[in-house]
Design a protein around this motif. Structure first.
Motif, PDB file in Angstrom:
ATOM      1  N   GLU A 176       0.811  -1.212   0.000  1.00 42.47           N
ATOM      2  CA  GLU A 176       0.000   0.000   0.000  1.00 42.47           C
ATOM      3  C   GLU A 176       0.847   1.266   0.000  1.00 42.47           C
ATOM      4  OE1 GLU A 176      -0.472  -2.614   1.814  1.00 42.47           O
ATOM      5  OE2 GLU A 176      -2.496  -3.339   1.315  1.00 42.47           O
ATOM      6  N   ARG A 177       2.022   1.214   0.589  1.00 40.39           N
ATOM      7  CA  ARG A 177       2.897   2.391   0.632  1.00 40.39           C
ATOM      8  C   ARG A 177       4.099   2.236  -0.300  1.00 40.39           C
ATOM      9  NH1 ARG A 177       3.171   4.020   7.079  1.00 40.39           N
ATOM     10  NH2 ARG A 177       0.922   4.337   7.374  1.00 40.39           N
ATOM     11  N   GLY A 178       4.047   1.265  -1.173  1.00 44.00           N
ATOM     12  CA  GLY A 178       5.133   1.079  -2.118  1.00 44.00           C
ATOM     13  C   GLY A 178       6.366   0.422  -1.537  1.00 44.00           C
ATOM     14  N   ALA A 179       6.221  -0.243  -0.380  1.00 40.92           N
ATOM     15  CA  ALA A 179       7.403  -0.825   0.277  1.00 40.92           C
ATOM     16  C   ALA A 179       8.045  -1.931  -0.537  1.00 40.92           C
ATOM     17  CB  ALA A 179       7.001  -1.351   1.654  1.00 40.92           C
ATOM     18  N   LEU A 180       7.238  -2.680  -1.286  1.00 42.94           N
ATOM     19  CA  LEU A 180       7.784  -3.817  -2.036  1.00 42.94           C
ATOM     20  C   LEU A 180       8.433  -3.404  -3.348  1.00 42.94           C
ATOM     21  CD1 LEU A 180       4.929  -6.443  -1.496  1.00 42.94           C
ATOM     22  CD2 LEU A 180       7.110  -6.260  -0.288  1.00 42.94           C
ATOM     23  N   MET A 181       8.195  -2.186  -3.802  1.00 47.49           N
ATOM     24  CA  MET A 181       8.779  -1.750  -5.063  1.00 47.49           C
ATOM     25  C   MET A 181      10.302  -1.755  -4.993  1.00 47.49           C
ATOM     26  SD  MET A 181       6.537  -1.191  -7.382  1.00 47.49           S
ATOM     27  CE  MET A 181       7.446  -0.152  -8.522  1.00 47.49           C
ATOM     28  N   ALA A 182      10.853  -1.398  -3.849  1.00 49.65           N
ATOM     29  CA  ALA A 182      12.304  -1.322  -3.705  1.00 49.65           C
ATOM     30  C   ALA A 182      12.937  -2.706  -3.652  1.00 49.65           C
ATOM     31  CB  ALA A 182      12.673  -0.532  -2.457  1.00 49.65           C
ATOM     32  N   ASN A 183      12.237  -3.674  -3.087  1.00 52.96           N
ATOM     33  CA  ASN A 183      12.790  -5.023  -2.971  1.00 52.96           C
ATOM     34  C   ASN A 183      11.669  -6.044  -3.140  1.00 52.96           C
ATOM     35  OD1 ASN A 183      14.298  -7.293  -2.543  1.00 52.96           O
ATOM     36  ND2 ASN A 183      14.672  -6.910  -0.362  1.00 52.96           N
ATOM     37  N   PRO A 184      11.373  -6.439  -4.389  1.00 50.12           N
ATOM     38  CA  PRO A 184      10.298  -7.410  -4.625  1.00 50.12           C
ATOM     39  C   PRO A 184      10.527  -8.760  -3.955  1.00 50.12           C
ATOM     40  CG  PRO A 184      10.945  -6.320  -6.665  1.00 50.12           C
ATOM     41  CD  PRO A 184      11.964  -5.955  -5.630  1.00 50.12           C
ATOM     42  N   PHE A 185      11.802  -9.067  -3.592  1.00 50.00           N
ATOM     43  CA  PHE A 185      12.065 -10.344  -2.928  1.00 50.00           C
ATOM     44  C   PHE A 185      11.390 -10.426  -1.558  1.00 50.00           C
ATOM     45  CE2 PHE A 185      15.546 -10.585  -6.018  1.00 50.00           C
ATOM     46  CZ  PHE A 185      15.448 -11.916  -6.402  1.00 50.00           C
ATOM     47  N   ASP A 186      10.930  -9.295  -1.031  1.00 46.74           N
ATOM     48  CA  ASP A 186      10.198  -9.309   0.237  1.00 46.74           C
ATOM     49  C   ASP A 186       8.747  -9.750   0.058  1.00 46.74           C
ATOM     50  OD1 ASP A 186      12.381  -8.517   1.707  1.00 46.74           O
ATOM     51  OD2 ASP A 186      11.860  -6.384   1.694  1.00 46.74           O
ATOM     52  N   ALA A 187       8.291  -9.841  -1.200  1.00 41.64           N
ATOM     53  CA  ALA A 187       6.921 -10.283  -1.460  1.00 41.64           C
ATOM     54  C   ALA A 187       6.803 -11.785  -1.232  1.00 41.64           C
ATOM     55  CB  ALA A 187       6.520  -9.932  -2.888  1.00 41.64           C
ATOM     56  N   GLU A 188       5.585 -12.245  -1.203  1.00 37.51           N
ATOM     57  CA  GLU A 188       5.312 -13.664  -0.972  1.00 37.51           C
ATOM     58  C   GLU A 188       6.056 -14.542  -1.982  1.00 37.51           C
ATOM     59  OE1 GLU A 188       1.527 -16.797  -1.216  1.00 37.51           O
ATOM     60  OE2 GLU A 188       1.234 -14.646  -1.560  1.00 37.51           O
ATOM     61  N   LYS A 189       6.658 -15.619  -1.479  1.00 36.82           N
ATOM     62  CA  LYS A 189       7.377 -16.558  -2.349  1.00 36.82           C
ATOM     63  C   LYS A 189       6.400 -17.572  -2.925  1.00 36.82           C
ATOM     64  CE  LYS A 189      11.021 -20.085  -2.178  1.00 36.82           C
ATOM     65  NZ  LYS A 189      12.050 -20.725  -1.310  1.00 36.82           N
ATOM     66  N   MET A 190       6.520 -17.832  -4.238  1.00 39.97           N
ATOM     67  CA  MET A 190       5.664 -18.795  -4.913  1.00 39.97           C
ATOM     68  C   MET A 190       6.510 -19.735  -5.762  1.00 39.97           C
ATOM     69  SD  MET A 190       2.677 -16.353  -6.509  1.00 39.97           S
ATOM     70  CE  MET A 190       2.253 -14.789  -5.749  1.00 39.97           C
ATOM     71  N   GLY A 191       6.027 -20.964  -5.929  1.00 46.01           N
ATOM     72  CA  GLY A 191       6.592 -21.853  -6.923  1.00 46.01           C
ATOM     73  C   GLY A 191       6.037 -21.499  -8.287  1.00 46.01           C
ATOM     74  N   LEU A 192       6.582 -22.129  -9.335  1.00 51.64           N
ATOM     75  CA  LEU A 192       6.155 -21.785 -10.690  1.00 51.64           C
ATOM     76  C   LEU A 192       4.674 -22.054 -10.902  1.00 51.64           C
ATOM     77  CD1 LEU A 192       8.069 -22.145 -13.957  1.00 51.64           C
ATOM     78  CD2 LEU A 192       5.770 -23.097 -13.852  1.00 51.64           C
ATOM     79  N   ARG A 193       4.197 -23.217 -10.497  1.00 59.66           N
ATOM     80  CA  ARG A 193       2.794 -23.552 -10.706  1.00 59.66           C
ATOM     81  C   ARG A 193       1.887 -22.551  -9.992  1.00 59.66           C
ATOM     82  NH1 ARG A 193       2.991 -26.805 -15.063  1.00 59.66           N
ATOM     83  NH2 ARG A 193       4.505 -28.488 -14.765  1.00 59.66           N
ATOM     84  N   GLU A 194       2.269 -22.195  -8.789  1.00 58.89           N
ATOM     85  CA  GLU A 194       1.477 -21.237  -8.019  1.00 58.89           C
ATOM     86  C   GLU A 194       1.492 -19.865  -8.699  1.00 58.89           C
ATOM     87  OE1 GLU A 194       1.065 -19.830  -3.336  1.00 58.89           O
ATOM     88  OE2 GLU A 194       2.924 -20.752  -4.069  1.00 58.89           O
ATOM     89  N   PHE A 195       2.655 -19.463  -9.196  1.00 55.47           N
ATOM     90  CA  PHE A 195       2.768 -18.168  -9.858  1.00 55.47           C
ATOM     91  C   PHE A 195       1.957 -18.142 -11.149  1.00 55.47           C
ATOM     92  CE2 PHE A 195       5.411 -15.292 -12.659  1.00 55.47           C
ATOM     93  CZ  PHE A 195       4.974 -14.103 -12.085  1.00 55.47           C
ATOM     94  N   VAL A 196       1.987 -19.232 -11.903  1.00 56.93           N
ATOM     95  CA  VAL A 196       1.193 -19.332 -13.136  1.00 56.93           C
ATOM     96  C   VAL A 196      -0.290 -19.157 -12.830  1.00 56.93           C
ATOM     97  CG1 VAL A 196       0.377 -20.990 -14.857  1.00 56.93           C
ATOM     98  CG2 VAL A 196       2.826 -20.658 -14.509  1.00 56.93           C
ATOM     99  N   GLY A 197      -0.789 -19.844 -11.802  1.00 53.77           N
ATOM    100  CA  GLY A 197      -2.189 -19.689 -11.412  1.00 53.77           C
ATOM    101  C   GLY A 197      -2.496 -18.284 -10.934  1.00 53.77           C
ATOM    102  N   TRP A 198      -1.540 -17.663 -10.255  1.00 49.17           N
ATOM    103  CA  TRP A 198      -1.709 -16.294  -9.756  1.00 49.17           C
ATOM    104  C   TRP A 198      -1.820 -15.326 -10.917  1.00 49.17           C
ATOM    105  CZ3 TRP A 198       1.222 -11.719  -9.620  1.00 49.17           C
ATOM    106  CH2 TRP A 198       0.884 -10.799  -8.616  1.00 49.17           C
ATOM    107  N   LEU A 199      -0.970 -15.493 -11.949  1.00 49.22           N
ATOM    108  CA  LEU A 199      -1.030 -14.628 -13.123  1.00 49.22           C
ATOM    109  C   LEU A 199      -2.372 -14.759 -13.838  1.00 49.22           C
ATOM    110  CD1 LEU A 199       2.505 -15.089 -14.752  1.00 49.22           C
ATOM    111  CD2 LEU A 199       1.580 -12.979 -13.779  1.00 49.22           C
ATOM    112  N   ARG A 200      -2.910 -15.950 -13.880  1.00 51.12           N
ATOM    113  CA  ARG A 200      -4.178 -16.191 -14.550  1.00 51.12           C
ATOM    114  C   ARG A 200      -5.389 -15.747 -13.725  1.00 51.12           C
ATOM    115  NH1 ARG A 200      -2.215 -22.091 -16.761  1.00 51.12           N
ATOM    116  NH2 ARG A 200      -1.349 -21.355 -18.746  1.00 51.12           N
ATOM    117  N   GLY A 201      -5.118 -15.308 -12.503  1.00 47.83           N
ATOM    118  CA  GLY A 201      -6.219 -14.853 -11.664  1.00 47.83           C
ATOM    119  C   GLY A 201      -6.971 -15.980 -11.001  1.00 47.83           C
ATOM    120  N   GLU A 202      -6.324 -17.139 -10.853  1.00 44.92           N
ATOM    121  CA  GLU A 202      -6.997 -18.294 -10.276  1.00 44.92           C
ATOM    122  C   GLU A 202      -6.894 -18.330  -8.759  1.00 44.92           C
ATOM    123  OE1 GLU A 202      -5.082 -21.493 -12.269  1.00 44.92           O
ATOM    124  OE2 GLU A 202      -6.011 -21.049 -14.223  1.00 44.92           O
ATOM    125  N   ARG A 203      -6.148 -17.419  -8.172  1.00 45.05           N
ATOM    126  CA  ARG A 203      -6.038 -17.365  -6.705  1.00 45.05           C
ATOM    127  C   ARG A 203      -5.867 -15.904  -6.268  1.00 45.05           C
ATOM    128  NH1 ARG A 203      -0.548 -16.655  -5.028  1.00 45.05           N
ATOM    129  NH2 ARG A 203      -1.297 -16.957  -2.933  1.00 45.05           N
TER     130      ARG A 203
END
Length: 301
Positions: free
Chosen positions: A274-301
């Motif tokens: 909300e305050r742009g904290a993750l823009m500086a270091n995206p590695f602080d965002a939630e970690k996902m595996g490839l399958r999970e990330f693919v579903g996330w991109l498709r809007g499935e979760r």
């Protein structure tokens, strides 16, 4: 004009993909006498440049895009400019598909069937075109304006860049710690399919089974959009069948299989940003595996 971030990007991510070479790799650098040298650092480590990664994955995206569900304007854009090998081919495609008449009618605010009036005017303004005091568009080259307009709608171009957009994906050079070998090869007469006499050369390669890392990052349109779904399909294909990089692929070089991966992604303004904290270091965002990330991109979760 090439626009950077023409659409307010909503999804930001960084990914680390760890490949394993199933055979030797040769990314060419130079040729001296009868030796094809590999691209490498002074210490001997091989390099797969960012441009190679981008080219290979773009080619895969272009093959996958026709099967992707798209809106009418997105499909028109892909078929017209998405596959074009340069500006002249894009212009020729526009002419051959008979798009100019409807586009001119849009500019003159006349009824037509192909384009959305409001969308065309918004995109032309983003591209830097302007109207005069009487409200008429000041466009000398209307054909090129149409090519640029369609470029803004192409899902492949939105990811990898095109005639109007900068790439929204960023690839980094990969360093491969590997030994070096010189593999012999013989010349082939393409007309007869037979061996050419007195043509012996050597190809400098890395070791089979070397580890090949890839780091990429990017910002794409909202989850569930055509570019986001196309990126998901590209990553899914890489995970399932692997990918080939470098030269001499027809001779069995350069096949990579994905061993592991991780992604960190978030929607700007959401997911704790909300305050742009993750823009500086995206590695602080939630970690996902490839399958999970693919579903996330498709809007499935």
């Amino acid at each position: 004009m090439v626009l950077s971030g023409y659409h307010p990007s909503r999804v930001k991510f960084v990914g680390v993909l760890n490949f394993r070479a199933r055979g030797p790799i040769h990314v060419g650098h130079s040729k001296e006498a009868n030796v094809l040298y590999a691209l490498k650092l002074p210490n001997g480590d091989l390099v797969v440049p960012a441009s190679t990664w981008k080219g290979v994955l773009r080619s895969l995206a272009e093959r996958l895009a026709p099967s992707l569900p798209m809106g009418e304007i997105e499909r028109m854009a892909f078929e017209t400019v998405g596959r074009a090998q340069g500006p002249e081919e894009a212009r020729r495609n526009v002419r051959e598909k008979g798009l100019m008449d409807d586009f001119v009618k849009v500019l003159e605010r006349k009824p037509q069937t192909r384009f959305d009036q409001r969308d065309v005017e918004e995109k032309l303004e983003r591209l830097g075109y302007r109207k005069d005091a009487e409200g008429k568009w000041q466009i000398e080259d209307k054909e090129w304006a149409l090519v640029q307009y369609l470029s803004l709608h192409c899902p492949v171009g939105k990811l990898f860049g095109n005639l109007a957009l900068a790439s929204s994906l960023k690839f980094f050079d990969s360093v491969i710690r590997s030994g070096l070998q010189r593999r012999p090869g013989i010349g082939i007469n393409r007309n007869t399919g037979t061996v050419q006499e007195n043509v012996l050369y050597f190809v400098e390669t890395g070791d089979a089974y070397a580890a090949v890392p890839l780091l990429l990052s990017g910002e794409v349109e909202p989850r569930g959009s055509a570019p986001a779904r196309l990126l998901a399909s590209v990553l899914e294909a890489v995970a399932e069948v692997g990918i080939g990089v470098g030269g001499r692929k027809s001779a069995g070089l350069g096949l990579l299989e994905l061993e592991s991966s991780e992604f960190h992604a978030f929607e700007r303004g959401k997911d704790g940003d909300e305050r742009g904290a993750l823009m500086a270091n995206p590695f602080d965002a939630e970690k996902m595996g490839l399958r999970e990330f693919v579903g996330w991109l498709r809007g499935e979760r």
